[in-house]
Structures are given as C-alpha cells and as structure tokens.
Scaffold this motif. Structure first.
Motif, PDB file in Angstrom:
ATOM      1  N   SER A   1       0.842  -1.217   0.000  1.00 32.09           N
ATOM      2  CA  SER A   1       0.000   0.000   0.000  1.00 32.09           C
ATOM      3  C   SER A   1       0.866   1.251   0.000  1.00 32.09           C
ATOM      4  O   SER A   1       0.565   2.223  -0.694  1.00 32.09           O
ATOM      5  CB  SER A   1      -0.903   0.021   1.229  1.00 32.09           C
ATOM      6  N   TYR A   2       1.939   1.234   0.776  1.00 39.19           N
ATOM      7  CA  TYR A   2       2.773   2.432   0.873  1.00 39.19           C
ATOM      8  C   TYR A   2       3.708   2.607  -0.323  1.00 39.19           C
ATOM      9  O   TYR A   2       4.368   3.620  -0.441  1.00 39.19           O
ATOM     10  CB  TYR A   2       3.546   2.438   2.192  1.00 39.19           C
ATOM     11  N   GLN A   3       3.755   1.584  -1.182  1.00 42.91           N
ATOM     12  CA  GLN A   3       4.590   1.725  -2.380  1.00 42.91           C
ATOM     13  C   GLN A   3       3.791   2.272  -3.558  1.00 42.91           C
ATOM     14  O   GLN A   3       4.365   2.708  -4.535  1.00 42.91           O
ATOM     15  CB  GLN A   3       5.175   0.364  -2.746  1.00 42.91           C
ATOM     16  N   THR A   4       2.479   2.226  -3.435  1.00 43.03           N
ATOM     17  CA  THR A   4       1.649   2.687  -4.554  1.00 43.03           C
ATOM     18  C   THR A   4       1.441   4.203  -4.456  1.00 43.03           C
ATOM     19  O   THR A   4       1.777   4.827  -3.451  1.00 43.03           O
ATOM     20  CB  THR A   4       0.272   1.999  -4.522  1.00 43.03           C
ATOM     21  N   HIS A   5       0.900   4.753  -5.507  1.00 40.66           N
ATOM     22  CA  HIS A   5       0.546   6.177  -5.494  1.00 40.66           C
ATOM     23  C   HIS A   5      -0.961   6.266  -5.698  1.00 40.66           C
ATOM     24  O   HIS A   5      -1.432   6.588  -6.786  1.00 40.66           O
ATOM     25  CB  HIS A   5       1.292   6.929  -6.594  1.00 40.66           C
ATOM     26  N   PRO A   6      -1.694   5.930  -4.670  1.00 44.49           N
ATOM     27  CA  PRO A   6      -3.141   5.805  -4.869  1.00 44.49           C
ATOM     28  C   PRO A   6      -3.840   7.136  -5.146  1.00 44.49           C
ATOM     29  O   PRO A   6      -3.485   8.157  -4.565  1.00 44.49           O
ATOM     30  CB  PRO A   6      -3.630   5.212  -3.543  1.00 44.49           C
ATOM     31  N   ASP A   7      -4.780   7.067  -6.055  1.00 47.16           N
ATOM     32  CA  ASP A   7      -5.596   8.241  -6.343  1.00 47.16           C
ATOM     33  C   ASP A   7      -7.060   7.788  -6.279  1.00 47.16           C
ATOM     34  O   ASP A   7      -7.676   7.478  -7.278  1.00 47.16           O
ATOM     35  CB  ASP A   7      -5.254   8.794  -7.727  1.00 47.16           C
ATOM     36  N   PHE A   8      -7.532   7.712  -5.072  1.00 45.61           N
ATOM     37  CA  PHE A   8      -8.880   7.176  -4.839  1.00 45.61           C
ATOM     38  C   PHE A   8      -9.856   8.297  -4.470  1.00 45.61           C
ATOM     39  O   PHE A   8     -11.010   8.042  -4.162  1.00 45.61           O
ATOM     40  CB  PHE A   8      -8.835   6.181  -3.672  1.00 45.61           C
ATOM     41  N   TYR A   9      -9.364   9.521  -4.495  1.00 46.64           N
ATOM     42  CA  TYR A   9     -10.161  10.626  -3.948  1.00 46.64           C
ATOM     43  C   TYR A   9     -11.505  10.797  -4.659  1.00 46.64           C
ATOM     44  O   TYR A   9     -12.513  11.076  -4.024  1.00 46.64           O
ATOM     45  CB  TYR A   9      -9.362  11.929  -3.999  1.00 46.64           C
ATOM     46  N   GLU A  10     -11.483  10.647  -5.976  1.00 44.58           N
ATOM     47  CA  GLU A  10     -12.730  10.843  -6.720  1.00 44.58           C
ATOM     48  C   GLU A  10     -13.763   9.782  -6.318  1.00 44.58           C
ATOM     49  O   GLU A  10     -14.911  10.112  -6.006  1.00 44.58           O
ATOM     50  CB  GLU A  10     -12.457  10.769  -8.226  1.00 44.58           C
ATOM     51  N   GLU A  11     -13.303   8.510  -6.301  1.00 40.34           N
ATOM     52  CA  GLU A  11     -14.230   7.425  -5.927  1.00 40.34           C
ATOM     53  C   GLU A  11     -14.674   7.593  -4.474  1.00 40.34           C
ATOM     54  O   GLU A  11     -15.839   7.384  -4.145  1.00 40.34           O
ATOM     55  CB  GLU A  11     -13.564   6.050  -6.082  1.00 40.34           C
ATOM     56  N   GLY A  12     -13.720   7.976  -3.627  1.00 40.51           N
ATOM     57  CA  GLY A  12     -14.031   8.164  -2.205  1.00 40.51           C
ATOM     58  C   GLY A  12     -15.071   9.251  -1.996  1.00 40.51           C
ATOM     59  O   GLY A  12     -16.021   9.085  -1.225  1.00 40.51           O
ATOM     60  N   ALA A  13     -14.882  10.363  -2.738  1.00 38.41           N
ATOM     61  CA  ALA A  13     -15.824  11.485  -2.603  1.00 38.41           C
ATOM     62  C   ALA A  13     -17.201  11.092  -3.131  1.00 38.41           C
ATOM     63  O   ALA A  13     -18.226  11.410  -2.530  1.00 38.41           O
ATOM     64  CB  ALA A  13     -15.289  12.694  -3.363  1.00 38.41           C
ATOM     65  N   GLN A  14     -17.189  10.368  -4.255  1.00 42.34           N
ATOM     66  CA  GLN A  14     -18.473   9.916  -4.835  1.00 42.34           C
ATOM     67  C   GLN A  14     -19.192   8.980  -3.867  1.00 42.34           C
ATOM     68  O   GLN A  14     -20.389   9.111  -3.630  1.00 42.34           O
ATOM     69  CB  GLN A  14     -18.232   9.164  -6.144  1.00 42.34           C
ATOM     70  N   GLN A  15     -18.408   8.051  -3.320  1.00 45.27           N
ATOM     71  CA  GLN A  15     -18.986   7.079  -2.385  1.00 45.27           C
ATOM     72  C   GLN A  15     -19.578   7.793  -1.165  1.00 45.27           C
ATOM     73  O   GLN A  15     -20.665   7.464  -0.705  1.00 45.27           O
ATOM     74  CB  GLN A  15     -17.885   6.095  -1.954  1.00 45.27           C
ATOM     75  N   ALA A  16     -18.829   8.787  -0.682  1.00 47.93           N
ATOM     76  CA  ALA A  16     -19.300   9.547   0.485  1.00 47.93           C
ATOM     77  C   ALA A  16     -20.599  10.275   0.154  1.00 47.93           C
ATOM     78  O   ALA A  16     -21.527  10.301   0.964  1.00 47.93           O
ATOM     79  CB  ALA A  16     -18.232  10.546   0.915  1.00 47.93           C
ATOM     80  N   GLU A  17     -20.643  10.838  -1.044  1.00 47.34           N
ATOM     81  CA  GLU A  17     -21.862  11.552  -1.473  1.00 47.34           C
ATOM     82  C   GLU A  17     -23.044  10.600  -1.550  1.00 47.34           C
ATOM     83  O   GLU A  17     -24.144  10.915  -1.092  1.00 47.34           O
ATOM     84  CB  GLU A  17     -21.644  12.166  -2.859  1.00 47.34           C
ATOM     85  N   VAL A  18     -22.778   9.432  -2.135  1.00 48.12           N
ATOM     86  CA  VAL A  18     -23.851   8.450  -2.295  1.00 48.12           C
ATOM     87  C   VAL A  18     -24.375   8.017  -0.923  1.00 48.12           C
ATOM     88  O   VAL A  18     -25.583   7.982  -0.682  1.00 48.12           O
ATOM     89  CB  VAL A  18     -23.346   7.227  -3.095  1.00 48.12           C
ATOM     90  N   LEU A  19     -23.428   7.723  -0.019  1.00 44.65           N
ATOM     91  CA  LEU A  19     -23.821   7.273   1.317  1.00 44.65           C
ATOM     92  C   LEU A  19     -24.619   8.357   2.048  1.00 44.65           C
ATOM     93  O   LEU A  19     -25.645   8.077   2.660  1.00 44.65           O
ATOM     94  CB  LEU A  19     -22.585   6.906   2.150  1.00 44.65           C
TER      95      LEU A  19
END
Lengths: 521, 286
Positions: free
Chosen positions: A251-269
């Motif tokens: 996990s710490y070796q990747t450069h995750p860009d999950f913000y868009e999905e995370g924000a969408q998921q938060a909005e949906v929830l």
C-alpha cells in the motif's frame, strides 16, 4: 495521526454528551448491555458442562465448522468490496477535511479502515454471546480470549489485504473485473461443492473433519489460515502477520488516487442517508399518482386505505407470489430434504421454519403500508376514525403475510407428515408475530426518541422474550412429549394469539392518541 | 503560483474541463466565472485533487496531489460538510492539529469573532444552519493560512451580513499575501478586489482578463462576461435551430479585433462554439 486521534476523541466525547441529553438512547444501550450480561451469566449458571455431554464428541467439529463459516463469510464479503469502491467508507465531512488535508493518501485510506473498526468491534459481541457455549464446548478461558483476539486480528489483516487489493486494481479496470468474477466464481464453487457433498450423503461431521486438517487450512491462503487461527493454530498466525505486513508495504509503495471514488462514495452514502425518507415519499407519491389513474378497486371512508394498499400490492406482485413466498418455499424444501435424510428431526424442522417465518416478518415488515401511511399527512387529515384507519391499513400486510407462508407451510406439512395442529399452530404464531411487529412499529414510530417510546419498546421486547417465546417452546415441546398435552398447548397458542391481538389494539390506541395530538398541532 | 497545465476532465464523453491551462501569480485574487454547467466546480475540485484528471497542477512547483501540495491549499466547498459530532471550536482545533499549527487559538478566536460565531463555538455541526456551516468551513480554510485558497461558490447560503464579512476577509487575506481562486456566478462577489478573471464556458476558459486592463478599456466585469458568453449562447441556439452561425462568428471576430488580447479563445468563436456545442450534445447523449 494526532489530528485523527483528536477527531475520534471529540466524536466519542460529544456522542456521550448527546446521549446524556437523550436518556432514551442511554436506556436502550443499557438494555442491550444488560441483556448481554444476562446471557453471559445465565448461560454460565443454568447449564453445566454435563448437560452438554451428548454434544461432547462433536465439539471440535462444530468449532471447525463455525470457524470456517465465519471466516468465509467475512473473507469473501471483504474481498468482493475490494473490487468495488465499497472499501472506501468516508463521510462528506471526511472529504471536506481529511481528503483536502496534508495527509499521505495511504494514511487517509487507513483512516477509512479505522472507520470500519466500529463494525468489527460490534461483531465481536457475537463471540461474547457465545462465551458460555464455548466454555461448555471445552474451550478454556484463555482459549476463548485467544479466539476473540485472533478473530479481531484476522479481521484487521483481511481489511489490510482488501486495501492493498483495492489499490492494486483501482486503476486497472480489467484486472478489477477479473478479480470480481473470480471471487463470485469461488463463492459459487464453494456453495456447489457443499451442495454436492450433502447430496452425496455427506455428513456435517465428515466435512468438519476434512476442514480441520492442517494441510487443507494451510493450502488456502488467508481464508484457511484464519480459520485455522480461530482454532488456535500458531503457524497461521505468522502467515497472517506476514500477509498484513506485505499488504501495508505494498500500500505504501503505490501512489493511490482514490479521492474521486471516495468522494463519490461519500456523497452516495450521505445522500442515501439524508434522502431516504424523501426518496420514499417521492416513490409513494408516484405510486399513488399511478393508482389514481387506474382507480381504486373499492373501499369507502377508512377502508379506502386498505384497497389502496391492496392495489399497490397487486401492482407490486401481480401473481401474488413475492420474495417472502419464495423464501418460505425454499426453506420448506430444504427442511423437508434435511428431514428426509435424517439430518434434522421433524420437530427441529418446524422450529427452524417458525424462526424463518419470524425473521421474514421482522425484516420484510420494516416497510409496511402502515409505516408509510403514518408519514403521510393525508392519513391524518383524511376524514374518518383514526382507529379504523389503522386497522384497515394493517389488514393488507396481514393478509399478504398469511398468504406468503401458506404454500411453504403446506409443503413442509405434507413432506414432514406433520399432525394438522402443528402447521395451524405455526400459521397462527406467525400471524400473531406480524401483529406484534405492527404494534411495535405503531408505538415506536409515533413516540420514538421519547422516554415513553423507549419504555414501550423495552416492555414489548421483554413480553416477547419472557412470555411468548417460552410459551411457544413449551407448547411445541408438549406436542413431542405426549398427546395429552395437546389441548393445553393449543390453548396456550390461542392465548398467545389473543394476547397479540390485544396488544395490537392497545398499540393502535396509542397510535390514535398520537395521531390526534398531531392533528391538534 | 498556481499553474494548471493542460487539464482535462471527462465524464464519459462529456468534457467537463477541456485542455485548460492557466497560471495564477502569487498574491492575486482570481475569479472563475461562467454560466451554470461551465465546469467551474470541476476545475476547482481538480485543482484541489479531489478528482482524477489528465494534465498537471502545480503549487509553487509542487504537485497538488502530494502531501506538501495539499498543505499549501485551503478549500471551501460549495456545500459545507461538517462533522456532526464536533463543535465549531473543535473543527478549528482539528484543522489546527491537521496542519500542525502553533499558537492558533488567537487567530481562531479572531475568525470566530469576525464571522459572528463566538456564541456558537460550542454548538455541534448538526446544530448549525447551512449559512453557519459555511462560515465554519470558511474559518477552517483560512485558519492554516495556506498559500492558496480555493472558494467554490462561497456566497451560497450566506446572509448579506455574512457576505460582507467574507468580502472583508478576502481583502485581509489578500493583504496577507494569500492567493485565491474564487469560483462564482455572482459577478460582484469580490467587488473591486479581484485581479484576474477567467471566464469559462463548455469546459473551456474562453477569456482571461486582468482588472487593470479591463478598467483601461472602460469595461465592467459584467459587460465583459455578457460580451463573451452571450454570442456563444446565440450560436448554440442558432445551431440548435439549424441556422448558419457565421454571422455570430464574424461578430465575435470583430469584437476580438476591437479588444485584442482580451478574448483569448475567441479567434474563431463560431467554430469553437460549434465544436463545443457538438461535444456537449454528445455528452448529454452519453
């Protein structure tokens, strides 16, 4: 990290402060805690180890089956959510503050994982409830503590693995789809293998012996290891630890860009949470517009509500059959099969069927026309008697509950060759439970959040657990023991039904009182 | 300095932001204006690193999505979302802890005072009105004094008094050398405080103008906005009705010739608008 800890501290502190302001909430929590302690104490003292002597030889097998079942359920559900954005559990406030804050994306993901810890801790209650049983099954107290620790540990390891898997596939759409299909195929293969095993005459004990073998456990990464770990297998602890370390390192070796999905998921929830009531109101409105176009089949005054819901149900279920009907039929089929291969006794099958009935009523009864109408202003200001309105509205789901159970019950009665009185008893009990649920809904909806409402709920639950259920069990046991007890059992059952009808009418009066107050306001 | 390089954001086939390049120097207030659906909020969210996009965004030479980059930007979203179980003061303390601020209490008190939240300091997020929540959100964005603050429609939900406070804050922040990008469709959002205006339409920046330049030509922001955006609307309408859009294109070219350098993307406005319109229609179909 300091900020996150501060956030949790403040949330907990303010939650407690809010709870103090609403004693109803505290009382409910205390009630749950007391029931937990009560289960623990009563479980420890009511029965001795000797009482379970009959089950003793099956102890390790039962433990292995439970461990495997639990591990498989959690493992596959977490793995499946990893292939979707379901592994991102954030609130809109998290998006506002945490997503935009100076944090490493991996730390934000770990924070998201912490959000899920509440549900993990909550699920350990399940194990705590089982402590008396585990003791009787031959576990030592130390063993139980270790099992609970390993359960939590395994949960955390799988959550970390899920996070790593999510990062691996987050920008690789094809890989994600492939893994999702693989997970579904694995689950399907597992279910088919189990069905095949039992259809070939396999026994639960044999399955448990097979699943207990270290080679089987070790050959299935993570799932097998965790299952073995729950039975206190130390080698698997090391393997699981290694899995956790590798997941974190990846996990710490990747450069995750999950913000868009995370924000969408938060909005949906958040939208789902906020607009749940609103959406349901819109759906109801649309439904009623459609109904107006077609016209009601009958009814006048208060009974119009009954025909309205009858028409709604006819539209929802044009052939009368619904999901509950199918579930009852399926359950009856499985139970009839299990009884035919002597896997369960007839009376156990009836018990199980009865419980399925109660669960169906409970879960499918969460969205009854009664609840919907209680949130409709028209229900209050429409002319007519409030009590009559409530009774008419209740009639429709009651009829459907009765219809739902009938095919399954007839099937079970025929195949299990039950005496006629038994299916009738089950039928009446399920119907009386429906009334109980409607009564609770009435009271809870009208006076929820108040002291009155909380006490009403608790009294209802106490009545149900300490009066009705023992009566129910006694009556069914009396069927099996001697025919002479038949009359008293039937009387008890009928008393139960009458008791529920009375309770429901009382609830209706409470509802009527609240409605009148609402109209006055 | 905020530098956006060739930023594109697609939702399916719809280009919400289409190859946007923009540079906002330090200590400037940049206005991002445009009609509804122009792509302003998408651009703000992309700069904030909340969306996945093509292109690059740098803040003082640091990528916006890096930890360091995030530390340089503050963000006020269009709809504020506070923690239900945190008080107003705790939101500020949480922000201070996130940004590892020292001696922040005095500044926090001052912000609460300015936004008339002092008496609400112990109220929970759920107990505040939308306007109050917006004020808290603004205070939290200002408190760490980042290099750059992004405001997405900050006036929405604020009462006239709140708007006045916010405008005063913009002036103060400018004095403190904090740059701002303010997305809005209320043209008098920052009165005369703004330095640069970027007008967006159909996912593109169709005009960039500096305050002094506009003043020198004796044109107001409102006049510029309508001059730039209305012909596109006319062309789009003509196209919808199947009419030739040539006249509008000529008109735009003539206007561009009258004020060279101001309407950046208006050289072949007809062609652009036609292609934009086509893309928009495709997007809507998608």
């Amino acid at each position: 990290m300091q900020a996150i800890l501060y956030l949790y501290r403040c949330k907990a502190k303010n939650w407690f402060r809010q709870a103090i302001k609403k004693p109803a909430k505290i009382i409910f929590i205390l009630f749950i805690a007391a029931s937990l302690i009560f289960t623990f104490i009563s479980g420890s003292f009511e029965m001795t180890t000797e009482d379970f002597g009959y089950f003793k030889p099956q102890v390790p097998q039962a433990a292995a089956l439970v461990a495997w079942g639990l591990a498989a359920l959690i493992f596959f559900s977490l793995l499946y959510t990893a292939t979707k954005s379901g592994s991102l559990v954030f609130s809109p406030a998290d998006v506002h503050f945490i997503f935009t804050g100076p944090f490493l994306p991996q730390n934000v993901l770990l924070y998201g994982m912490l959000n899920l810890m509440g549900s993990i801790i909550f699920s350990t209650f399940f194990l705590l409830y089982q402590v008396p049983n585990l003791l009787r099954l031959g576990f030592t107290r130390g063993g139980i503590a270790l099992t609970i620790f390993f359960y939590l540990f395994g949960f955390i390891v799988i959550s970390l693995l899920r996070q790593a898997l999510f990062l691996l596939i987050s920008e690789r759409e094809k890989l994600g789809r492939a893994i999702r299909i693989l997970v579904v195929l694995l689950i399907g293969a597992g279910i088919l293998a189990l069905l095949f095993f039992f259809l070939k005459g396999g026994r639960a004990g044999e399955l448990a012996l097979f699943l207990k073998k270290p080679a089987v456990c070790l050959s299935l990464p993570v799932l097998g290891w965790w299952s073995r770990l729950l039975m206190c297998g130390w080698i698997c602890f090391v393997l699981m630890l290694l899995t956790a370390v590798l997941s974190v390192l990846y996990s710490y070796q990747t450069h995750p860009d999950f913000y868009e999905e995370g924000a969408q998921q938060a909005e949906v929830l958040a939208a789902a949470k906020a607009s749940h009531g609103e959406r349901r109101r819109v759906q109801r409105k649309e439904k009623k517009v459609k109904l107006r176009k077609k016209g009601l089949a009958g009814g006048q005054g208060e009974s119009t509500f009954f025909f309205l819901h009858l028409l709604e149900m006819q539209r929802k279920r044009p052939y009368l059959f619904g999901i509950p009907t199918a579930v009852y039929l399926f359950a009856a089929g499985i139970l009839a099969y299990l009884a035919s291969v002597s896997a369960v006794s007839d009376i156990t099958a009836v018990y199980i069927f009865l419980w399925i009935g109660i669960l169906i009523i409970y879960f499918f009864g969460q969205n009854t026309p009664l609840l919907e109408d209680l949130q409709q202003p028209v229900f209050y200001y429409a002319p007519g008697s409030s009590l009559k309105k409530i009774l008419w509205v209740t009639l429709c789901p009651l009829l459907y509950s009765a219809f739902d159970i009938l095919p399954g019950l007839i099937l079970a009665a025929v195949f299990l060759d039950l005496p006629l009185i038994l299916p009738i008893a089950v039928f009446l009990l399920v119907l009386s439970f429906s009334l109980l649920v409607f009564g609770i809904q009435l009271i809870v909806t009208r006076i929820a959040g108040t002291m009155e409402g909380t006490f009403a709920t608790i009294i209802y639950l106490l009545l149900f657990y300490f009066l009705l259920l023992p009566g129910l069990f006694l009556s069914i046991i009396s069927f099996t023991l001697a025919d002479t007890a038949l009359y008293s059992a039937v009387l008890l059952l009928l008393a139960g039904v009458v008791f529920h009808i009375l309770l429901f009418i009382l609830s209706a009066f409470v509802g009527v009182r609240a409605m009148r107050k609402g109209i006055e306001k | 300095m905020l530098e956006i390089r060739n930023l594109s954001k697609y939702y399916g086939r719809l280009a919400a932001n289409d190859h946007i390049s923009l540079r906002i120097p330090d200590e400037k207030i940049a206005l991002l204006v445009g009609p509804n659906g122009a792509g302003k909020s998408t651009l703000i969210k992309s700069v904030m690193g909340l969306l996945r996009y093509d292109g690059e965004v740098y803040l003082d030479g640091v990528l916006n999505k890096s930890r360091e980059g995030r530390g340089k930007i503050g963000y006020v979203p269009e709809i504020p979302h506070l923690y239900d179980l945190l008080t107003v003061w705790e939101h500020l303390e949480f922000t201070a802890r996130m940004y590892k601020l020292k001696d922040w209490e005095e500044e926090a008190e001052r912000l609460l005072e300015r936004f008339e939240l002092s008496d609400k300091r112990n109220k929970l997020g759920t107990e505040l009105s939308k306007g109050m929540q917006q004020k808290v959100s603004i205070c939290c964005a200002i408190l760490p004094k980042p290099r750059f603050i992004l405001f997405d429609e900050p006036m929405i939900g604020l009462d006239p008094h709140g708007i006045k406070m916010l405008k005063e804050s913009f002036a103060e922040l400018k004095e403190e050398k904090i740059s701002m990008l303010i997305s809005t469709h209320i043209l008098d959002t920052v009165d005369e405080l703004w330095d640069i205006v970027c007008i967006m339409m159909n996912g593109k920046i169709v005009a960039v103008a500096e305050h002094e330049e506009l003043e020198a030509h004796g044109e107001s922001l409102e006049e510029l906005f309508f001059r730039v955006t209305e012909p596109y609307g006319e062309i789009a309408e003509d196209m919808r009705l199947g009419k030739n859009s040539g006249s509008s294109a000529v008109l735009e070219e003539e206007r561009a010739a009258e004020s060279p350098g101001r309407v950046k993307a208006g050289e072949k406005a007809g062609e652009k608008a036609a292609s934009d319109n086509k893309r928009k229609e495709e997007g809507e179909e998608a």
